[in-house]
Design a protein around this motif. Structure first.
Motif, PDB file in Angstrom:
ATOM      1  N   THR A   1      -3.225  -0.360  -5.411  1.00 50.94           N
ATOM      2  CA  THR A   1      -2.307  -1.225  -4.656  1.00 50.94           C
ATOM      3  C   THR A   1      -2.470  -2.684  -5.061  1.00 50.94           C
ATOM      4  O   THR A   1      -1.501  -3.381  -5.360  1.00 50.94           O
TER       5      THR A   1
ATOM      6  N   ALA B   1      -7.639   6.894   0.386  1.00 51.00           N
ATOM      7  CA  ALA B   1      -7.846   5.447   0.552  1.00 51.00           C
ATOM      8  C   ALA B   1      -8.587   4.850  -0.639  1.00 51.00           C
ATOM      9  O   ALA B   1      -8.225   3.772  -1.140  1.00 51.00           O
TER      10      ALA B   1
ATOM     11  N   GLY C   1       0.330   1.984  -3.979  1.00 47.82           N
ATOM     12  CA  GLY C   1      -0.948   2.676  -4.032  1.00 47.82           C
ATOM     13  C   GLY C   1      -0.915   4.102  -3.529  1.00 47.82           C
ATOM     14  O   GLY C   1      -1.415   5.023  -4.198  1.00 47.82           O
TER      15      GLY C   1
ATOM     16  N   ILE D   1      -6.257   2.030  -2.632  1.00 46.33           N
ATOM     17  CA  ILE D   1      -6.455   0.598  -2.361  1.00 46.33           C
ATOM     18  C   ILE D   1      -6.569  -0.231  -3.643  1.00 46.33           C
ATOM     19  O   ILE D   1      -5.845  -1.223  -3.806  1.00 46.33           O
TER      20      ILE D   1
ATOM     21  N   PHE E   1       0.835  -1.204   0.000  1.00 50.30           N
ATOM     22  CA  PHE E   1       0.000   0.000   0.000  1.00 50.30           C
ATOM     23  C   PHE E   1       0.871   1.256   0.000  1.00 50.30           C
ATOM     24  O   PHE E   1       0.618   2.211  -0.731  1.00 50.30           O
TER      25      PHE E   1
END
Length: 537
Positions: free
Chosen positions: A245, A238, A63, A242, A59
């Motif tokens: 990622t 986020a 990401g 996500i 992550f």
């Protein structure tokens, strides 16, 4: 920023691609002497700890920088310099907290993690690498912010500095701690992974300090008054980060399948002792997988450089450019993947013996794993390139579903095949191959459905494979002719060089690569002139 000239997006992607290639090569170079120093037991401990570490940081390393870059560039394009800097500051706080959570989970839960993996010897290595979990998430914020400004050099410089220090410190600590045993030597090697990010974040902080005056001036000139809420910024971060990622994490996710199942199945189902299981697992993760990582770096760098072109063409609705870039990306993945696959299959054991001369006992097992994994290179090249294209056209969720399908196949096959004593870790390698194939097929079908691009299979697949088969025959003949007189090392190097020449020559001769494409390579015009003199084109 406001005063900066427009940067070439593709040039920036190429800078990141070259830095990524260098760091991957440094990482592979690190594992080769490391495996000779700490052996299969040590590599089983180090490999398990490092796989967990990489999985937890996916992550942060993939990401988050992409999401922060996107959010920053959108605000800068609108002249909202204060809001762009708020993204940087809020992301920094969020990622710092994220890093503390990761560190605490690994540092205080390390014993539980290694026991669950049935690999208790990896405990010290896991604890030694835990401090890196504090620093890498914060590095990702700097990198994403600079990339949003279309400044790629800070990311490249910090990556190379971080990896260089990690390699040097890891080798030095492994050598120093080897007299205390393989567990401590593996911990020393992993400890280098905690020292490298210290240098990386120092490099980024210095570069940020240099840019700070310009950033402050731009913010002072910003007359926008509206402010997005902190919660909204973090939520957006986020939501973007996500799926990206997951979409770019084929290898770390697949390797996690090995970490989850292999040691346990070797002991509970196949009936091996812990010591034998560690030797087998070390041969897979310490010897075979690092060799695969070098051609992987080439493919990933190529994919990284092509995605912005696909994204740009998609966003402005340029159908011709979109089709051309997708076809070029897939064909390039085949041109890179096919010779790497076939060449390593032909020379699996010679390559293992060349790179790990002090570990002769593990060579047959490692070579068997390398042979199987080598076939997967061509599928992984295609899978990664197609995943990049799906991201470029805004279909990130499809890339996630592709990985989910491949990972499910990987886990099922690993559980079944690794439990057979006759297959052991070769079963895990075969499961990885099956997983790569599923992801490649899924992603290829998804790109075809979303774009309706017609790929010329004869040009993109058949011609590279024909060239690869001729190359394979040449490699096998040359190795056998040289092996008795020159020994393994010299024969392997000569065979690889000859194979590369034969592959390139055949590919050019059968028009698998066009003259104008060769001209676009570094020193391409000179190369075309030389090929014409040799009457190869």
């Amino acid at each position: 920023m406001g005063n900066m000239g427009k940067k070439s997006f593709l040039k920036g992607a190429a800078i990141l691609g070259i830095a990524g290639l260098l760091t991957q090569v440094l990482g592979a170079v690190f594992r080769i002497p490391l495996a000779n120093i700490i052996g299969t037991d040590g590599m089983a401990y180090y490999g398990a700890a490092y796989t967990i570490y990489i999985f937890l940081l996916v992550f942060s390393t993939n990401g988050a920088p992409a999401a922060i870059s996107k959010m920053t560039s959108e605000r800068l394009a609108l002249g909202k310099y204060k809001e762009a800097h708020r993204v940087f500051k809020l992301s920094f706080v969020f990622m710092a907290v994220f890093g503390v959570v990761l560190f605490c989970a690994v540092f205080f839960g390390g014993r539980f993690i290694v026991d669950a993996m049935k690999n208790p010897g990896a405990y010290y290595a896991l604890i030694a690498i835990a401090p890196a979990l504090l620093l890498v998430p914060m590095m990702s914020v700097y990198r994403g912010y600079f990339q949003g400004m279309q400044e790629m050099m800070p990311t490249a410089a910090s990556q190379i500095a971080e990896q260089g220090v990690r390699v040097a410190a890891g080798i030095a600590l492994a050598v120093a701690l080897m007299p205390r045993g393989a567990e401590f030597a593996a911990a020393g090697a992993a400890g280098g992974g905690s020292i490298g990010p210290v240098i990386g974040i120092i490099v980024l902080a210095i570069i940020y300090a240099v840019y700070r005056k310009r950033i402050v001036l731009d913010m002072a000139a910003d007359r926008h008054t509206e402010k997005e809420s902190a919660v909204s910024i973090i939520k957006t971060l986020a939501m973007i980060a996500i799926p990206i990622t997951i979409g770019v994490s084929i290898q770390p996710i697949m390797n996690l399948g090995d970490t989850m199942f292999v040691m346990g199945r070797l002991q509970s189902a196949a009936g091996f002792t812990t010591e034998v299981a560690e030797d087998l697992f070390g041969a897979l993760t310490g010897f075979a997988i690092p060799v695969i990582n070098v051609p992987m770096a080439m493919a990933l760098s190529m994919a990284l450089a092509i995605v912005p072109a696909v994204s740009a063409a998609s966003s402005i609705g340029d159908r011709e450019a979109l089709e051309g870039n997708i076809k070029l990306a897939f064909r390039t993945s085949m041109i890179i993947g096919v010779p790497c696959s076939l060449g390593l299959m032909c020379l699996a054991e010679p390559v293992i013996r060349l790179l790990f001369p002090l570990q002769a006992g593990s060579a047959p097992t490692a070579a068997n794993c390398l042979f199987i994994l080598s076939l997967g290179i061509v599928f992984l090249c295609a899978a990664q390139t197609m995943a990049g294209i799906l991201q470029g056209i805004g279909k990130v969720s499809l890339a996630v579903w592709g990985i989910a399908a491949g990972f499910a196949v990987k886990c099922i096959f690993t559980y079944i095949l690794t439990g057979r004593a006759d297959l052991n870790v070769s079963g895990a390698a075969a499961a990885t191959l099956a997983g790569y194939f599923v992801i490649a097929a899924f992603n290829f079908a998804a790109v075809k459905k979303c774009t309706d691009v017609r790929i010329d299979i004869g040009l993109s697949v058949v011609k590279p494979f024909v060239s690869g088969l001729v190359m394979s025959a040449a490699v096998l003949v040359i190795y056998r002719l040289c092996a008795e007189a020159l020994g393994n090392s010299a024969s392997t190097l000569i065979s690889v060089a000859a194979g590369a020449f034969v592959y390139g020559a055949v590919l050019i001769k059968i028009k698998g690569i066009a003259d104008d494409e060769i001209e676009k390579l570094p020193k391409g015009r000179l190369l075309v002139s030389l090929l014409r003199k040799l009457k190869m084109i």
